[in-house]
Design a protein around this motif. Structure first.
Motif, short mmCIF file in Angstrom:
data_model
loop_
_atom_site.label_atom_id
_atom_site.label_comp_id
_atom_site.label_asym_id
_atom_site.label_seq_id
_atom_site.Cartn_x
_atom_site.Cartn_y
_atom_site.Cartn_z
N PRO A 1 0.84 -1.20 0.00
CA PRO A 1 0.00 0.00 0.00
C PRO A 1 0.87 1.25 0.00
N ASP A 2 0.26 2.39 -0.27
CA ASP A 2 1.01 3.64 -0.42
C ASP A 2 1.76 4.04 0.84
N ASN A 3 1.30 3.61 2.00
CA ASN A 3 1.93 4.03 3.25
C ASN A 3 3.05 3.10 3.72
N MET A 4 3.42 2.11 2.89
CA MET A 4 4.49 1.20 3.28
C MET A 4 5.65 1.28 2.29
N MET A 5 6.87 1.13 2.79
CA MET A 5 8.07 1.17 1.96
C MET A 5 9.15 0.34 2.63
N LEU A 6 10.24 0.11 1.91
CA LEU A 6 11.35 -0.67 2.42
C LEU A 6 12.63 0.15 2.32
N ALA A 7 13.12 0.61 3.47
CA ALA A 7 14.45 1.24 3.52
C ALA A 7 15.47 0.10 3.42
N ALA A 8 16.41 0.22 2.49
CA ALA A 8 17.30 -0.92 2.26
C ALA A 8 18.65 -0.47 1.71
N VAL A 9 19.66 -1.26 2.02
CA VAL A 9 20.96 -1.14 1.38
C VAL A 9 21.27 -2.48 0.73
N ILE A 10 21.63 -2.43 -0.54
CA ILE A 10 21.96 -3.65 -1.30
C ILE A 10 23.44 -3.58 -1.62
N ILE A 11 24.17 -4.60 -1.20
CA ILE A 11 25.63 -4.60 -1.31
C ILE A 11 26.10 -5.81 -2.11
N GLU A 12 27.06 -5.58 -3.00
CA GLU A 12 27.77 -6.67 -3.66
C GLU A 12 29.24 -6.58 -3.26
N TYR A 13 29.72 -7.62 -2.63
CA TYR A 13 31.14 -7.66 -2.24
C TYR A 13 31.89 -8.54 -3.22
N SER A 14 32.93 -7.96 -3.84
CA SER A 14 33.77 -8.70 -4.79
C SER A 14 35.12 -8.94 -4.13
N PRO A 15 35.35 -10.14 -3.61
CA PRO A 15 36.59 -10.42 -2.87
C PRO A 15 37.84 -10.33 -3.74
N SER A 16 37.73 -10.58 -5.04
CA SER A 16 38.91 -10.57 -5.91
C SER A 16 39.53 -9.18 -6.03
N VAL A 17 38.68 -8.14 -5.92
CA VAL A 17 39.19 -6.77 -6.02
C VAL A 17 38.93 -5.96 -4.74
N SER A 18 38.41 -6.61 -3.71
CA SER A 18 38.15 -5.98 -2.41
C SER A 18 37.31 -4.71 -2.53
N THR A 19 36.19 -4.81 -3.25
CA THR A 19 35.30 -3.66 -3.39
C THR A 19 33.89 -3.99 -2.94
N LEU A 20 33.19 -2.97 -2.48
CA LEU A 20 31.78 -3.04 -2.17
C LEU A 20 31.04 -2.17 -3.18
N THR A 21 30.12 -2.75 -3.92
CA THR A 21 29.25 -1.97 -4.81
C THR A 21 27.91 -1.85 -4.12
N VAL A 22 27.44 -0.62 -3.95
CA VAL A 22 26.32 -0.37 -3.03
C VAL A 22 25.23 0.47 -3.68
N TRP A 23 23.99 0.06 -3.46
CA TRP A 23 22.81 0.91 -3.68
C TRP A 23 22.16 1.05 -2.32
N SER A 24 21.98 2.29 -1.84
CA SER A 24 21.42 2.50 -0.50
C SER A 24 20.29 3.53 -0.56
N GLY A 25 19.14 3.16 0.00
CA GLY A 25 18.00 4.06 0.01
C GLY A 25 17.28 4.09 1.35
N GLY A 26 17.35 5.24 2.01
CA GLY A 26 16.59 5.43 3.24
C GLY A 26 17.20 4.85 4.49
N MET A 27 18.35 4.22 4.39
CA MET A 27 18.99 3.61 5.56
C MET A 27 19.94 4.61 6.23
N PRO A 28 20.17 4.47 7.55
CA PRO A 28 21.17 5.32 8.20
C PRO A 28 22.57 4.94 7.72
#
Length: 209
Positions: A126-153
């Motif tokens: 419904p319109d009054n509900m949402m999901l604050a989230a951070v989505i992370i991809e960790y690539s160990p071969s290059v030691s990087t975090l690829t991140v999409w973050s929305g609404g999270m502290p």
């Protein structure tokens, strides 16, 4: 005495009805709790280098933790929180669990995964509900975090010894807030070794799975 006797019988009948309804409710809660816990366990991959601790206020809550392995030994993680409390918040994000896992196993970018989760939640919540989230991809071969973050502290990145090296800061609105044409797939890249940070504007793509 007759009136008191009648009131006692009425009260006893009401108590028996309340007890019956309470047992039905408890049984329904046990069933839903079992489904909820099974869903969580199925979507947290067993990884030697992943440690997590969940401490919700109640059995039914909006806390979200999902993990999956990608095709090149990369690791995908979703940490989030659905607005609200109780059972509605608990089931709010469950429909996208399998969507996340399927896309992660294909090795898709976190921006594309976020866009698809956003579209799925827009059709479900419904319109009054949402999901604050951070989505992370960790690539160990290059030691990087690829991140999409929305609404999270801001989330700290430490050096393994408790010293904070950087913060993952939100760049977007929570999922389920924006229409497809408004949604941004921009990602942030953190080099875990050198503590460098890069912001990339992504090509807007929403998959039709």
């Amino acid at each position: 005495h007759l009136r008191i006797g009648g009131l006692y019988k009425t009260l006893q009948s009401k108590n028996e009805e309340l007890t019956r309804l309470q047992l039905i409710t408890q049984n329904e809660h046990r069933i839903v709790e079992n489904i909820f816990n099974n869903q969580i366990q199925q979507h947290i991959s067993d990884m030697d280098n992943l440690r997590y601790y969940l401490s919700p206020m109640s059995v039914f809550n909006g806390d979200v933790l999902l993990t999956a392995k990608g095709p090149t030994d990369n690791i995908y993680i979703v940490i989030g929180d659905v607005t609200g409390h109780g059972l509605p918040a608990a089931v709010g994000a469950m429909p996208v669990y399998s969507t996340f896992r399927t896309m992660a196993e294909k090795g898709l970018t976190v921006g594309v995964i976020a866009a698809e989760m956003n579209r799925a939640l827009r059709t479900l919540l419904p319109d009054n509900m949402m999901l604050a989230a951070v989505i992370i991809e960790y690539s160990p071969s290059v030691s990087t975090l690829t991140v999409w973050s929305g609404g999270m502290p801001p989330m700290p990145i430490d050096d393994g010894e408790g010293n904070i090296k950087n913060y993952i800061r939100p760049q977007h609105s929570p999922l389920a807030m924006l229409e497809d044409y408004e949604f941004k797939q921009d990602i942030d890249i953190y080099n875990v070794d050198s503590v460098s940070y890069t912001h990339l504007r992504a090509h807007e793509t929403v998959l039709d799975l």
